[in-house]
Design a protein around this motif. Sequence first.
Motif: not given
Length: 488
Positions: A379-380, A401-406, A408-409
Amino acid sequence: MRPKFELLDKPMLERILEEAFELIEDPGVRVAPYVIDLLRGAGITVKDGVAHIPEPLARRLLDLAPHGFCLYDRSGKPAVRYGGDDVHFDPGSSCLNILDPQTQQARPAMAADLVRMVQVAEMLPQYAAQSTAMVCNDVPQDIGDWYRLLLVLWYSQKPVVTGAFSATSLHTLLELLAIESGGAEALRLHPRAVFDVCPSPPLNWSDFASQNLVDLARAGVPAEIVSMPLAGATAPVTLAGSVVQHAAECISGIVIHQLAQPGAPIVWGGAPAIFDMRTGKTPMGAIETVMLDLAGTQVGKHLGLPTHAYLVAGDGRRIDAQVEMESGISAVLGALAGINMISGAGMLDFLACHSIEKLVIDAEAIASAQRLLEGIQPRSESLAIAMFAQTGLRGDFLRLKETRTLFRKEQHFPSAVVDRGLAGTNGAPDVLERARQRADELVSSYERHALPADREHEMITFAQREGKKAGLKGLPGIRALEYAGDRA
């Protein structure tokens, strides 16, 4: 990388096809008088009702069958693609009974039950298509085929997996579909339905099945061969032998179909099963039954054809751990096999009974299978190093931030049907009660999307005219308010 599951190696695939081609030539395939002239016109020897199909001709006709096609929704948009490794699910078809949600006892299904199931399936994204799921016992039997389809078309925008139980009813079904689609040519260009057509095991294409193959091909409406070898009873007891018979029945059906209309869309499908030597039953939840489906599908995919199978069904008479264990296993394995359309969700009691609550629970298993197909993806830019650079050894990944943005994927979030502690533990309802509540919520939030007024008027006029011939009073399952304008 997408995960994939296969049972057969290449040498076994080639042996299965070699024997299948040999079977359709000798001893051959029993065929109906309806197609004898068609077969003889292609140079196939037919003697005493048995066609002896040579392998070179069969291979040429297999090559004419499309490797993929789409079914369309009511608005004319492609909604289901048959071909490749695309995977879709729909409810099982044509049950006589429904499991009463209150008593947990089977009873005859009625039109209102089918409407409720269609509404629930319409609201669940796990089901890409509808099916003519139940026989409506409050509708005369001789019009049951088209009446089930009427209810599905009236309440759903999704494509439909359906079928005709007689050659004569097929034309009525096609007429109804053409009305809903805006004409026969519109139906040909944007087919809303695929029709199951079943050979009789072993190696027998009956009169009505043969006629359905021919008439569907010429109408340009997709056909779906549902071969049903019963290992140990109407097919060889070995799984490999039954897969050979399945292949032979599918190949011979495609020969008939493509001779009628070269290039017409057709699906390599089936509902094979083992014959339980202890009980005389046909367990659809048995792992060997699942293996027959997976192996038969692999043969079809090897030939580059669209595929179908009957899975996600359980054999118990109630919704319990056994039924959902059987259904969940086959949902996952069918998805990993890349079967294009998997029918059977909601069914139990050896396909004799439907349950709306089970349909809801099965949707959760299907959602998990669909997440599995997505596989593990990067994912990154880095897999973990960049995140460790931010947290060190503190392990405080929740702050990133990665936890919050990823998240749900990465994570699938099931509905409240799956207990993950959101409702607490004191007096929490069991899975059956949670499924009942979920079904009620889905029906409450369902909204019917009307067809253009002229098409609705024509459909109702058609239903009233054809129903009157069979002595049907009113239109069970369709509220008078929904078509009051047509009678004004």
